[in-house]
Write an enzyme that holds these catalytic residues in place. Structure first.
Site, PDB file in Angstrom:
ATOM      1  N   THR A 502     -35.792  -8.257  31.714  1.00 55.82           N
ATOM      2  CA  THR A 502     -36.062  -7.265  32.750  1.00 55.82           C
ATOM      3  C   THR A 502     -37.526  -6.869  32.679  1.00 55.82           C
ATOM      4  O   THR A 502     -38.126  -6.849  31.610  1.00 55.82           O
ATOM      5  CB  THR A 502     -35.218  -5.992  32.574  1.00 55.82           C
ATOM      6  OG1 THR A 502     -33.848  -6.343  32.516  1.00 55.82           O
ATOM      7  CG2 THR A 502     -35.407  -5.029  33.719  1.00 55.82           C
ATOM      8  N   ARG A 530     -21.854 -11.289  38.144  1.00 52.81           N
ATOM      9  CA  ARG A 530     -22.125 -10.073  37.367  1.00 52.81           C
ATOM     10  C   ARG A 530     -23.461  -9.449  37.784  1.00 52.81           C
ATOM     11  O   ARG A 530     -24.456 -10.117  37.976  1.00 52.81           O
ATOM     12  CB  ARG A 530     -22.143 -10.412  35.880  1.00 52.81           C
ATOM     13  CG  ARG A 530     -22.463  -9.229  34.948  1.00 52.81           C
ATOM     14  CD  ARG A 530     -23.921  -9.223  34.519  1.00 52.81           C
ATOM     15  NE  ARG A 530     -24.212  -8.188  33.516  1.00 52.81           N
ATOM     16  CZ  ARG A 530     -25.423  -7.874  33.088  1.00 52.81           C
ATOM     17  NH1 ARG A 530     -26.472  -8.520  33.581  1.00 52.81           N
ATOM     18  NH2 ARG A 530     -25.596  -6.924  32.184  1.00 52.81           N
ATOM     19  N   VAL A 531     -23.471  -8.130  37.933  1.00 54.69           N
ATOM     20  CA  VAL A 531     -24.679  -7.379  38.243  1.00 54.69           C
ATOM     21  C   VAL A 531     -24.862  -6.324  37.162  1.00 54.69           C
ATOM     22  O   VAL A 531     -23.917  -5.616  36.809  1.00 54.69           O
ATOM     23  CB  VAL A 531     -24.584  -6.701  39.626  1.00 54.69           C
ATOM     24  CG1 VAL A 531     -25.802  -5.808  39.874  1.00 54.69           C
ATOM     25  CG2 VAL A 531     -24.456  -7.750  40.722  1.00 54.69           C
ATOM     26  N   ASP A 533     -27.670  -3.274  35.305  1.00 52.85           N
ATOM     27  CA  ASP A 533     -28.165  -1.955  35.674  1.00 52.85           C
ATOM     28  C   ASP A 533     -29.441  -1.984  36.503  1.00 52.85           C
ATOM     29  O   ASP A 533     -29.774  -1.003  37.175  1.00 52.85           O
ATOM     30  CB  ASP A 533     -28.433  -1.135  34.407  1.00 52.85           C
ATOM     31  CG  ASP A 533     -29.535  -1.747  33.560  1.00 52.85           C
ATOM     32  OD1 ASP A 533     -29.377  -2.896  33.126  1.00 52.85           O
ATOM     33  OD2 ASP A 533     -30.566  -1.086  33.337  1.00 52.85           O
ATOM     34  N   GLY A 553     -32.134  -3.463  28.871  1.00 55.46           N
ATOM     35  CA  GLY A 553     -31.197  -3.570  27.756  1.00 55.46           C
ATOM     36  C   GLY A 553     -29.849  -4.060  28.226  1.00 55.46           C
ATOM     37  O   GLY A 553     -29.725  -4.753  29.237  1.00 55.46           O
ATOM     38  N   TRP A 554     -28.851  -3.697  27.487  1.00 53.71           N
ATOM     39  CA  TRP A 554     -27.482  -4.134  27.759  1.00 53.71           C
ATOM     40  C   TRP A 554     -26.975  -3.313  28.939  1.00 53.71           C
ATOM     41  O   TRP A 554     -26.553  -2.173  28.801  1.00 53.71           O
ATOM     42  CB  TRP A 554     -26.632  -3.913  26.522  1.00 53.71           C
ATOM     43  CG  TRP A 554     -25.350  -4.691  26.504  1.00 53.71           C
ATOM     44  CD1 TRP A 554     -24.608  -5.072  27.564  1.00 53.71           C
ATOM     45  CD2 TRP A 554     -24.671  -5.158  25.340  1.00 53.71           C
ATOM     46  NE1 TRP A 554     -23.496  -5.753  27.154  1.00 53.71           N
ATOM     47  CE2 TRP A 554     -23.503  -5.822  25.790  1.00 53.71           C
ATOM     48  CE3 TRP A 554     -24.915  -5.082  23.980  1.00 53.71           C
ATOM     49  CZ2 TRP A 554     -22.592  -6.407  24.903  1.00 53.71           C
ATOM     50  CZ3 TRP A 554     -24.007  -5.657  23.100  1.00 53.71           C
ATOM     51  CH2 TRP A 554     -22.864  -6.317  23.558  1.00 53.71           C
TER      52      TRP A 554
END
Length: 643
Positions: A502, A530-531, A533, A553-554
């Site tokens: 990111t 999958r999307v 944040d 991050g996750w």
């Protein structure tokens, strides 16, 4: 009869004598003594004020104070705890004949003869930290307050720390409601009842017209000091000054009013707010077009009570708009290229290329800010550079899905207007951040997905490319490794690493407007559309009038926590500083839930934070001077890093 009358008179006399000899209410206070109070004062007592910001062990400043007291007899006053500060003075600071501590428990002690005798003969008096409302209630209008004034007039030193410093100005925040007002609350209604400004406590010539505050930068108190000055000016109808001292600093003021900073950490100091504000409306948020602030550093000299500063550490201009403090003419750009960086997977060439790309992004965004463009322009300019750089998991460097495709997500938010735009699952948009901006500015929607988003991109003239443009060999090999491990059933202890990557940028422009943007290629080997944040406003991206955040991050954990919004909510509702709010979410809430990662956060006052809990995070910032600052690993210390 005469004998009975004589006995009655004798008993009455004894009763009267007993009443006169017995105090109506004995004063209740703690008393602690170290050293010999009868010893001769070794040196010459000189005038001085020690204004301490509330931190511990600023021994250099305290030794200055003890020298001003002739290394003689110190009296410590406080209204909580016990004799600990006296023990520190006597045993650790040293060089004094005695130290006597009085701990007040009520107002009655302010007339106690023993306390008053000690104050009269003290060579130096120091007011410790605690609850300043107790000091107001216990001492105002009592012999203690009179003796404090007399002590200073006699040319003897007086010091205070934390609440003890807050009491020294001509006007003071009394915290009379039992709390401690935050900057957002104070600016929301500066003339309101919660902003309890008191006066007629002490009358120190060098602090005439001055309001003091402590634990300053550590507790995000610039806004409330501005509000303190505004309310005090509404009471007196003349310009005043605000003096805030950082927790790790002290201002030592000589008898001629010249003050110098003693600091125990780099960058710690004090700050002067110049008043003369416009009249503020009752029951309304503060509005003030200009607030001048001067930094007082280790090389500065402050002159009190006039407020002149020789060799200031900085001079900043702020404004307050509808209760929000914003920096003016001091643009800042903060970026990240993703958390989860591992040294083992990097070569020196990789590191050099990443640093070069970060610096290029900072310069691109800064050029827009320097030209007077709004924050949104700077954010999109910086992220576009990062999307085109193959070193980062966004745009050109995006990772591959399970099906061997690149799926890109991005979002953008304008803090000045509250507008936002986002896209997810696009395959051919070269710079998804530009499409997110088009969604924000050219449509009625906030988020578009997949083929529909790409159709909109074509209509808006947003650049489309062949999907092969996003392919890099490094990302392809990462997918092959993940597929092989999946096929063999091999467990990955570091499975969170697939979620990292990111890029993001935050900007504060010359008018005090904030913006935030984030762009990503998602996670390696992801399935089912999958999307994460990055494209979700409030999770990976947020900007409002006082705070902007971009996460990395996750993503699942950032979505569940509404991480970006949560950081800004803590700034707005709890009055936390950017660093504390960001660290508590990224290094507290996210790991506690099982995730990890990082973020960048920027406040409207120009402060920023770069929290992360992985081995590294690509990050950088650039200020008004145009010099880029970048770092990769945790040990590469950078301004704004918080743990």
């Amino acid at each position: 009869m005469k004998r009975a009358l004589g006995r009655f008179r004798w008993m009455l006399a004894m009763l009267i004598a007993g009443v006169l000899a017995w105090p109506v209410h004995a004063a209740d206070y703690g008393h602690y003594l170290l050293g010999d109070p009868a010893a001769k004062t070794p040196g010459r007592v000189q005038p001085g004020l020690l204004l301490m910001g509330g931190g511990d062990r600023n021994f250099e400043a305290l030794r200055w104070f003890m020298a001003k007291a002739g290394h003689g007899h110190i009296v410590v006053l406080r209204a909580s705890q016990a004799g600990e500060i006296g023990e520190e003075f006597f045993n650790d600071v040293g060089g004094i004949a005695s130290v006597e501590t009085f701990v007040f428990k009520d107002r009655e002690a302010a007339t106690d003869p023993a306390i008053l005798r000690s104050l009269k003969r003290a060579d130096g008096i120091f007011i410790a930290g605690g609850d300043q409302s107790r000091y107001v209630r216990y001492w105002r209008g009592t012999p203690v307050a009179e003796l404090l004034d007399a002590h200073v007039r006699a040319g003897k030193p007086l010091g205070g720390t934390s609440a003890g410093l807050a009491m020294l100005g001509e006007y003071l925040y009394g915290a009379m409601d039992g709390g401690s007002i935050t900057s957002p609350r104070a600016l929301a209604d500066p003339l309101g009842p919660d902003n309890t400004i008191e006066t007629d406590f002490l009358h120190l010539a060098q602090l005439k017209g001055v309001v003091t505050d402590t634990h300053f930068s550590e507790r995000n108190r610039l806004g409330r000091l501005v509000a303190f000055v505004a309310k005090a000016e509404s009471m007196v109808r003349r310009p005043l000054l605000g003096l805030g001292v950082d927790e790790d600093a002290a201002v030592a003021v000589e008898g001629d009013g010249s003050g110098r900073v003693y600091a125990t950490s780099p960058g710690a100091g004090a700050l002067l707010v110049k008043g003369g504000f416009d009249n503020q409306a009752e029951d309304a948020a503060m509005d003030q077009p200009r607030v001048d602030v001067v930094g007082i550093g280790a090389g500065s000299v402050l002159h009190l009570p006039g407020g002149q500063v020789d060799r200031p550490a900085f001079q900043h201009r702020y404004a307050v708009h509808e209760g929000v403090l914003v920096a003016k003419d001091a643009p800042v750009l903060v970026i990240h290229g993703g958390a989860g960086v591992e040294r083992a997977g990097m070569t020196p060439a990789d590191e050099a290329a990443a640093r070069q790309a970060l610096e290029a992004a900072l310069r691109a965004g800064h050029a827009r800010l320097r030209a007077g463009a709004p924050a949104v322009d700077a954010v999109t300019a910086a992220i576009t550079v990062l999307e085109d750089a193959p070193q980062f998991n966004a745009g050109r460097g995006a990772v591959f899905t399970h099906d061997g495709r690149n799926e890109l997500d991005a979002s953008l938010m304008d803090g000045a207007t509250g507008k936002a735009g986002a896209v997810a699952g696009v395959h051919r948009v070269r710079n998804p951040i530009l499409l997110a901006r088009a969604v924000m500015e050219k449509s009625r929607h906030v988020m578009m997905v997949g083929e529909g988003a790409e159709a909109f991109a074509k209509e808006q003239g947003i650049g489309l490319v062949d999907p092969a443009w996003f392919r890099t060999e490094k990302r392809w090999q990462q997918l092959q490794k993940a597929l092989a491990e999946e096929a063999s059933g091999q467990a990955r202890l570091d499975r969170g690493i697939f979620y990292f990557g990111t890029v993001g940028a935050l900007a504060l422009d010359a008018e005090g407007r904030l913006a935030a943007g984030t762009s990503t290629g998602g996670m390696t080997n992801k399935r089912y559309g999958r999307v994460g944040d990055s494209s979700i406003v409030g999770a990976g991206t947020w900007a409002d009038g006082r705070c902007a955040v971009s996460g990395t991050g996750w993503g699942e954990y950032y979505i569940r926590a509404a991480a970006a919004h949560e950081i800004c909510a803590r700034v707005r509702l709890s009055g936390q500083g950017i660093d504390r709010a960001a660290a508590s979410v990224i290094n507290g809430d996210i790991p506690k839930a099982g995730g990890d990662g990082g973020a960048i956060a920027l406040g409207s006052d120009g402060t920023f934070a770069l929290p992360f809990n992985t081995e590294g995070m690509y990050r950088g910032w650039i200020g008004a001077d145009g010099v880029p600052h970048v770092a990769i690993y945790a040990e590469d210390r950078l301004q704004g890093d918080v743990r």
